[in-house]
Motif scaffolding. Structure first.
Motif, PDB file in Angstrom:
ATOM      1  N   ASP A 421      55.954  37.962  43.118  1.00  0.00           N
ATOM      2  CA  ASP A 421      54.593  38.410  43.524  1.00  0.00           C
ATOM      3  C   ASP A 421      54.575  39.738  43.708  1.00  0.00           C
ATOM      4  N   TRP A 422      55.626  40.397  44.411  1.00  0.00           N
ATOM      5  CA  TRP A 422      55.734  41.704  44.885  1.00  0.00           C
ATOM      6  C   TRP A 422      55.784  42.597  43.697  1.00  0.00           C
ATOM      7  N   PHE A 423      56.712  42.262  42.709  1.00  0.00           N
ATOM      8  CA  PHE A 423      57.044  43.001  41.466  1.00  0.00           C
ATOM      9  C   PHE A 423      55.697  43.038  40.700  1.00  0.00           C
ATOM     10  N   PHE A 424      55.112  41.755  40.364  1.00  0.00           N
ATOM     11  CA  PHE A 424      54.012  41.725  39.554  1.00  0.00           C
ATOM     12  C   PHE A 424      52.713  42.799  40.199  1.00  0.00           C
ATOM     13  N   ALA A 425      52.414  42.646  41.472  1.00  0.00           N
ATOM     14  CA  ALA A 425      51.540  43.384  42.141  1.00  0.00           C
ATOM     15  C   ALA A 425      51.705  44.696  41.889  1.00  0.00           C
ATOM     16  N   ILE A 426      52.952  45.177  41.917  1.00  0.00           N
ATOM     17  CA  ILE A 426      53.210  46.740  41.693  1.00  0.00           C
ATOM     18  C   ILE A 426      52.806  47.071  40.362  1.00  0.00           C
ATOM     19  N   MET A 427      53.378  46.243  39.359  1.00  0.00           N
ATOM     20  CA  MET A 427      53.079  46.489  37.918  1.00  0.00           C
ATOM     21  C   MET A 427      51.679  46.555  37.720  1.00  0.00           C
ATOM     22  N   LYS A 428      50.524  45.628  38.283  1.00  0.00           N
ATOM     23  CA  LYS A 428      49.334  45.613  38.013  1.00  0.00           C
ATOM     24  C   LYS A 428      48.626  46.854  38.664  1.00  0.00           C
ATOM     25  N   LEU A 429      49.274  47.185  39.824  1.00  0.00           N
ATOM     26  CA  LEU A 429      48.754  48.574  40.600  1.00  0.00           C
ATOM     27  C   LEU A 429      48.742  49.863  39.731  1.00  0.00           C
ATOM     28  N   THR A 430      50.034  49.959  39.240  1.00  0.00           N
ATOM     29  CA  THR A 430      50.424  50.890  38.249  1.00  0.00           C
ATOM     30  C   THR A 430      49.620  51.117  36.960  1.00  0.00           C
ATOM     31  N   LYS A 431      49.550  49.852  36.460  1.00  0.00           N
ATOM     32  CA  LYS A 431      48.718  49.798  35.176  1.00  0.00           C
ATOM     33  C   LYS A 431      47.391  50.256  35.506  1.00  0.00           C
ATOM     34  N   ASP A 432      46.604  49.781  36.638  1.00  0.00           N
ATOM     35  CA  ASP A 432      45.250  49.820  36.636  1.00  0.00           C
ATOM     36  C   ASP A 432      44.851  51.019  37.329  1.00  0.00           C
ATOM     37  N   HIS A 433      45.782  51.786  38.257  1.00  0.00           N
ATOM     38  CA  HIS A 433      45.449  52.897  39.055  1.00  0.00           C
ATOM     39  C   HIS A 433      46.311  54.128  38.865  1.00  0.00           C
ATOM     40  N   LEU A 434      47.541  53.757  38.406  1.00  0.00           N
ATOM     41  CA  LEU A 434      48.578  55.091  38.596  1.00  0.00           C
ATOM     42  C   LEU A 434      49.177  55.377  37.489  1.00  0.00           C
ATOM     43  N   LEU A 435      48.794  55.091  36.130  1.00  0.00           N
ATOM     44  CA  LEU A 435      49.302  54.859  34.881  1.00  0.00           C
ATOM     45  C   LEU A 435      50.013  56.549  34.425  1.00  0.00           C
ATOM     46  N   SER A 436      48.825  57.229  34.507  1.00  0.00           N
ATOM     47  CA  SER A 436      49.264  58.682  34.103  1.00  0.00           C
ATOM     48  C   SER A 436      50.142  59.224  35.244  1.00  0.00           C
ATOM     49  N   LEU A 437      49.921  59.121  36.318  1.00  0.00           N
ATOM     50  CA  LEU A 437      50.971  59.714  37.306  1.00  0.00           C
ATOM     51  C   LEU A 437      52.310  59.095  37.089  1.00  0.00           C
ATOM     52  N   TRP A 438      52.233  57.706  36.812  1.00  0.00           N
ATOM     53  CA  TRP A 438      53.719  57.227  36.781  1.00  0.00           C
ATOM     54  C   TRP A 438      54.366  57.672  35.381  1.00  0.00           C
ATOM     55  N   LYS A 439      53.616  57.861  34.209  1.00  0.00           N
ATOM     56  CA  LYS A 439      54.284  58.393  33.093  1.00  0.00           C
ATOM     57  C   LYS A 439      54.545  59.702  33.074  1.00  0.00           C
ATOM     58  N   ALA A 440      53.692  60.622  34.185  1.00  0.00           N
ATOM     59  CA  ALA A 440      54.229  61.933  34.330  1.00  0.00           C
ATOM     60  C   ALA A 440      55.367  62.112  35.206  1.00  0.00           C
ATOM     61  N   GLY A 441      56.049  60.995  35.619  1.00  0.00           N
ATOM     62  CA  GLY A 441      57.349  60.888  36.622  1.00  0.00           C
ATOM     63  C   GLY A 441      56.896  61.594  37.847  1.00  0.00           C
ATOM     64  N   LEU A 442      55.640  61.536  38.340  1.00  0.00           N
ATOM     65  CA  LEU A 442      55.395  61.997  39.814  1.00  0.00           C
ATOM     66  C   LEU A 442      55.685  60.940  40.787  1.00  0.00           C
ATOM     67  N   ILE A 443      55.572  59.711  40.185  1.00  0.00           N
ATOM     68  CA  ILE A 443      55.982  58.690  41.431  1.00  0.00           C
ATOM     69  C   ILE A 443      57.493  58.211  41.381  1.00  0.00           C
ATOM     70  N   VAL A 444      58.249  58.197  42.428  1.00  0.00           N
ATOM     71  CA  VAL A 444      59.443  57.605  42.454  1.00  0.00           C
ATOM     72  C   VAL A 444      59.616  56.099  42.448  1.00  0.00           C
TER      73      VAL A 444
END
Length: 594
Positions: A421-444
């Motif tokens: 539940d926890w992992f899937f929710a983070i994956m969905k949040l990242t895909k929907d709202h944080l994609l560019s920041l995650w890919k740029a390496g700005l999110i630990v």
């Protein structure tokens, strides 16, 4: 000795036999005018010719056996390559890279279909010439036909899989392909393919009958109602693809099995069964001939057979989970992810292991997350996930195992949700709202709170990092170094918050955030390209003055140097500060009139 040379020997043997047959016929016609001595001499010569033919035939049969053995080995290799393709198709359902070499496999199968046909023709040629009552040739023919049938059955596959989490009354597409191409002439008439849905128990029973069905075979009852479930096989002469597409299927109803224990509808697997039947006309003439030395007579038996039989082929899709509501999706993806990652190439539908090694699960989680978000997890990220599951750090040289229940059934310690539940929710949040920041390496991202605090304490004031929340499903939080208060953590932002104002803009609003970890770059330098375009403050539109909303942390902004005037426009309320906790609540947004 090559296959073609053996085939050439068979044709030469047939010609030698024909010459022997003509000689024997001529002998019978002249026999009544011959002396007894000439008859005895002729009989001896015919017996010697028959012996040589029998010896040659026996030698050819041994060569044919070697050819069939080599053929079986090659066919097994090709079918295993097709199984690997299907296994990789399942892994691709989790996001793994997929090398689609199906055209190459088809070319191999087409050559095998042609080759096994030639082998069968040549074996039948040998079967037409019987010099004794040895039935070994019948066993050889049965074996070759069985190999041919296995090849034809195995080459009928699902090329385009249906969605593995399938919602009722929602359109979906799928496609099947028969890798025999134009071989066997089946593509001329373009048979119909029908699709039904089977329960796991039905799929198990059907797979146990993995033989070439005859006309008495019946299709199992469907476990649901699918509309637009019939398609025509069509052959494309340019691509050599023989396939059927289903573009607008819908699952209208589903029949579920009785649940046991803690099972839920999200654990229940189904599969789509695609099947077709074709009538094959097989015209055969068999001449059985054998020479009996005891009577010195040649016996011929001609059998003409007109055979019409039903050829039925079928294939199963990857497992699917059927849902009726969107809130069933996360747990359904747990079922599918586990199945895709850990199922064997050959298995009883849809058996999977109850526990797997952490190294296997880590690979599956990394594959899933990278395919969804565009950036792989780091070793530190995976170590944190291990710690999350096992409540301890990895010990070198020790392989831990995770069970299905630990993965998605049992709540995490002191939490109301499971690891998945926890992992899937983070994956969905990242895909929907944080994609560019995650890919740029700005999110630990995956780092525990205590380690984040220790890391930040080693940096100057204003350094901040972005980490996924441990306590909130689908939440991301900011930890930062405050000159007066040490390391502080903001309450997590969820998808609901980020729908209102994006993460980059929220970070821009908070002047306490100056340097982003781990790059230690200036905030605006790192995040500039991700800020939302702002209109000029003095711009008016249709008589209105433009305005915006901003993130506001009243608990700290009045005490932090360099705070802009608008941050001081609102004093903190007592309820905004959680005493005795490092987490600081903040008034999410303040509408500022320019």
């Amino acid at each position: 000795m090559s296959i073609n040379s053996i085939f050439a020997d068979i044709q030469q043997f047939a010609r030698n036999y024909e010459a022997f047959h003509n000689c024997f016929t001529s002998y019978n016609q002249r026999k009544q005018h011959m002396t007894q001595q000439d008859i005895q001499l002729q009989d001896l010569q015919l017996q010697e010719q028959c012996r040589i033919l029998a010896s040659t035939r026996s030698s050819i049969l041994q060569d044919i056996k070697r050819v069939i053995f080599d053929y079986d080995s090659i066919q097994e290799t090709v079918i295993n390559e097709l199984k690997n393709w299907q296994r990789n198709q399942a892994l691709a359902g989790n996001g793994a890279p997929f090398r689609d070499n199906l055209d190459d496999i088809q070319r191999c199968i087409e050559l095998l279909v042609e080759l096994v046909g030639k082998i069968l023709d040549n074996v039948n040629t040998m079967n037409q010439i019987r010099l004794d009552n040895n039935d070994e040739i019948s066993d050889i023919i049965a074996h070759v036909r069985q190999s041919q049938q296995l090849l034809v059955l195995s080459s009928f596959i699902v090329e385009k899989q249906p969605p593995q989490v399938m919602k009722t009354n929602t359109r979906f597409a799928a496609g099947v392909r028969w890798l025999i191409g134009p071989q066997l002439g089946i593509s001329v008439n373009g048979p119909q393919v029908e699709c039904i849905i089977l329960s796991e128990a039905q799929a198990q029973r059907h797979s146990a009958q993995r033989t070439m069905p005859d006309s008495s075979s019946s299709t199992p009852a469907s476990s649901g109602e699918i509309v637009n479930n019939v398609g025509n096989m069509e052959y494309n002469t340019q691509t050599r693809v023989f396939s059927a597409s289903f573009r607008t299927m819908q699952l209208k109803k589903i029949k579920r099995a009785e649940k046991k224990g803690t099972e839920s509808v999200m654990d229940e697997k189904f599969a789509l069964l695609f099947y077709t039947s074709v009538v094959v006309n097989d015209y055969r003439i068999r001449v059985s001939a054998y020479y009996t030395q005891s009577s010195y007579n040649l016996h011929n038996k001609i059998i003409i057979q007109f055979v019409f039989f039903l050829l039925q082929v079928w294939t199963l899709s990857l497992p699917v989970v059927v849902i009726v509501h969107g809130n069933q999706e996360p747990q359904s993806w747990a079922t599918i992810t586990w199945d895709n990652a850990f199922s064997d190439i050959v298995r009883e539908p849809f058996q999977v292991p109850e526990r797997v090694a952490w190294s296997q699960l880590a690979l599956a989680l990394n594959t899933k997350f990278e395919s969804s978000t565009g950036r792989a997890l780091t070793e530190d990220n995976l170590n944190f996930l291990h710690e999350k599951l096992f409540r301890r750090n990895i010990i070198n040289g020790e392989e831990d195992y995770i069970t299905w229940a630990q993965f998605c059934k049992e709540p995490l310690p002191d939490r109301s949700f499971t690891f998945w539940d926890w992992f899937f929710a983070i994956m969905k949040l990242t895909k929907d709202h944080l994609l560019s920041l995650w890919k740029a390496g700005l999110i630990v991202g995956f780092i525990n709170k205590s380690k984040a605090e220790r890391t930040l304490k080693e940096h100057v004031g204003g350094t901040f990092l972005l980490r996924f929340s441990d306590s909130e499903l689908g939440g991301i939080t900011v930890g930062f170094v405050n000159d007066q208060n040490g390391v502080l953590m903001l309450s997590p932002w969820t998808a609901r918050d980020l729908n209102i104002r994006g993460l980059a803009d929220r970070i821009h609003d908070l002047d306490v955030l100056r340097y982003v970890y781990p790059t230690n770059r200036l905030r605006d330098e790192a995040f500039h390209e991700f800020y939302t375009q702002r209109m000029d403050e003095n711009t008016r539109r249709d008589g209105y003055v433009t305005n915006t909303i901003r993130a506001h942390v009243p608990a700290i902004e009045n005490n932090f140097g360099g705070v802009t005037p608008q941050h001081n426009m609102q004093s903190p309320h007592p309820q905004d500060i959680q005493m005795g906790n490092d987490n600081i609540n903040f008034t999410d947004f303040e509408s500022i009139l320019y």
